[in-house]
Design an enzyme around this catalytic site. Structure first.
Site, PDB file in Angstrom:
ATOM      1  N   TYR A 176       0.834  -1.211   0.000  1.00 17.75           N
ATOM      2  CA  TYR A 176       0.000   0.000   0.000  1.00 17.75           C
ATOM      3  C   TYR A 176       0.865   1.256   0.000  1.00 17.75           C
ATOM      4  O   TYR A 176       0.491   2.279   0.558  1.00 17.75           O
ATOM      5  CB  TYR A 176      -0.970   0.010   1.178  1.00 17.75           C
ATOM      6  N   HIS A 290      -6.260 -10.470  -8.492  1.00 16.21           N
ATOM      7  CA  HIS A 290      -6.467  -9.447  -7.469  1.00 16.21           C
ATOM      8  C   HIS A 290      -7.917  -8.990  -7.431  1.00 16.21           C
ATOM      9  O   HIS A 290      -8.578  -9.101  -6.401  1.00 16.21           O
ATOM     10  CB  HIS A 290      -5.550  -8.250  -7.682  1.00 16.21           C
ATOM     11  N   HIS A 300     -16.152  -2.149  -4.763  1.00 10.40           N
ATOM     12  CA  HIS A 300     -15.509  -2.542  -6.020  1.00 10.40           C
ATOM     13  C   HIS A 300     -16.434  -3.297  -6.968  1.00 10.40           C
ATOM     14  O   HIS A 300     -16.027  -4.280  -7.590  1.00 10.40           O
ATOM     15  CB  HIS A 300     -14.258  -3.375  -5.720  1.00 10.40           C
TER      16      HIS A 300
END
Length: 426
Positions: A176, A290, A300
């Site tokens: 990240y 992913h 998402h």
């Protein structure tokens, strides 16, 4: 330097795509880790990965240049083997320059054996060790996606370290770091105690892209330089997708953020890789992506990396009788039934979303109601997975929740390989 990177992030955030379409709850604070030694040639951020059936790649970073050499042996302090490798470094936005990144492949190695090694040659003061995977069942895989560098990340790693496993699988979004390159160094230091002892096999996520219009036109700069996977050995032309075997288990690591349309390099590579698998000697077939193809979380939804990639490649995986598909991206856990084209299909893969490793953005707590019949278990908690492939026909999957700093089993299922189901033969 941290203040400079924070300023850069604020100035450039308007140039980056907004990947957040929902409110994320607060998480624990980020951890910053500095080098444990002032010695500029002391190895740090050590991690290992599989290369072929009997080799291991050793990767580490030093502040100053060193000879990329690894000595190794099966007895502590006695190093009968030695190998040289390559070294590199990279710049990012002319502000950050990495240390020397060293990659050395050692072997051939014996299965299920502990090896002791030094990065930098005999003169190095620090000895590491790892254990090679076995050449027979059972085989144990730890799985955690969207890891990051928070206190939750450390908690997940602590729990994984207490479970005896052979290989660690990470379905994208490692550090990240986004634009903040020093975070990659913290990530490397954080995972070293575990990643230097067991091979880590990873794929990329959206937080590894790093592309900035005009200013930085090369994607995956840090990821490709720091986490080199065995793509060439599997016939791939890109570090973003590759495959590997662990005895009777074949893993396909796909790139959600690489071209995946029919006719693309990744698509053609996948077709060829799937055709090369002999299910008599490799009865288990698993894939890692992913961005999930199946997802009942509000987070998402509708992204092309999920929708378009599923449309492009789902039939390939179904026809090859893939047993399991792991995904990250959604910061929660969800296990589906065997599925194909949005419906239960006993010959389809089991889809498992496990993007709950400990990221800085928090959990995705909102699920769609009512729960679709194909979704069998879902929970928005931090945790990790444990997959034990017991034999050629049976495996057990467990999901461990660690929201309360204690690893608690919350989901468990026994799986039968599709290669063992005569009604699902191709």
């Amino acid at each position: 330097m941290v203040k400079i990177w924070n300023l850069v992030a604020i100035m450039l955030i308007v140039l980056l795509p907004n990947v957040s379409s929902y409110d994320r709850p607060a998480t624990r604070k980020n951890i910053v880790m500095h080098p444990s030694s002032n010695d500029p040639v002391s190895p740090e951020q050590v991690h290992i990965s599989l290369v072929g059936p009997d080799k291991m790649r050793i990767s580490w970073i030093t502040k100053n240049s060193v000879m990329p050499t690894v000595v190794y042996g099966t007895t502590s302090g006695k190093y009968e083997g030695s190998a040289n490798g390559t070294s590199s470094s990279y710049h990012y936005l002319m502000i950050y320059r990495s240390g020397q990144i060293n990659d050395v492949v050692i072997g051939p190695l014996k299965p299920n054996t502990v090896y002791y090694y030094k990065c930098g040659g005999q003169s190095s003061t620090q000895e590491f060790n790892f254990k090679t995977p076995p050449s027979q069942f059972p085989i144990r895989f730890a799985v955690a996606g969207d890891l990051g560098t928070t206190e939750w990340s450390k908690s997940t790693l602590d729990h994984v370290s207490k479970w005896e496993h052979d290989v660690f699988i990470l379905p994208g979004d490692l550090s990240y770091a986004d634009l903040l390159q020093p975070v990659w160094d913290t990530f490397g230091r954080m995972v070293q105690p575990l990643a230097s002892k067991r091979p880590w096999m990873v794929t990329q996520g959206n937080h590894e892209v790093e592309l900035i219009p005009v200013l930085h036109r090369q994607s995956f700069t840090a990821y490709n330089n720091r986490w080199r996977m065995p793509f060439e050995e599997s016939g791939s032309s890109s570090n973003l997708y590759y495959s590997f075997n662990v005895f009777g288990v074949h893993f396909i690591m796909l790139g959600s953020y690489a071209d995946f349309e029919p006719g693309s390099d990744q698509y053609q590579w996948l077709e060829k890789d799937l055709k090369s698998i002999d299910r008599k000697t490799t009865p288990w077939l698993m894939a890692v992506i992913h961005a999930p193809w199946y997802n009942t979380n509000e987070a998402h939804q509708g992204e092309k990396e999920s929708v378009d990639m599923k449309q492009s490649m789902e039939t390939l995986l179904y026809n090859a009788r893939v047993d399991l598909v792991f995904a990250g991206h959604v910061h929660a856990y969800e296990r589906f039934n065997r599925v194909y084209q949005d419906k239960f299909d006993k010959c389809g893969p089991v889809y498992i979303n496990i993007g709950d490793g400990g990221n800085k953005e928090g959990l995705a707590k909102n699920y769609r109601d009512p729960t679709p019949a194909i979704s069998l278990f879902r929970e928005a908690s931090f945790g990790h997975g444990q997959l034990v492939v017991v034999n050629a026909s049976h495996a057990q999957w467990k999901w461990q929740r660690n929201d309360d700093d204690a690893s608690v089993e919350k989901d468990s299922v026994w799986l039968t390989s599709l290669s063992a189901d005569s009604s699902c033969h191709i």
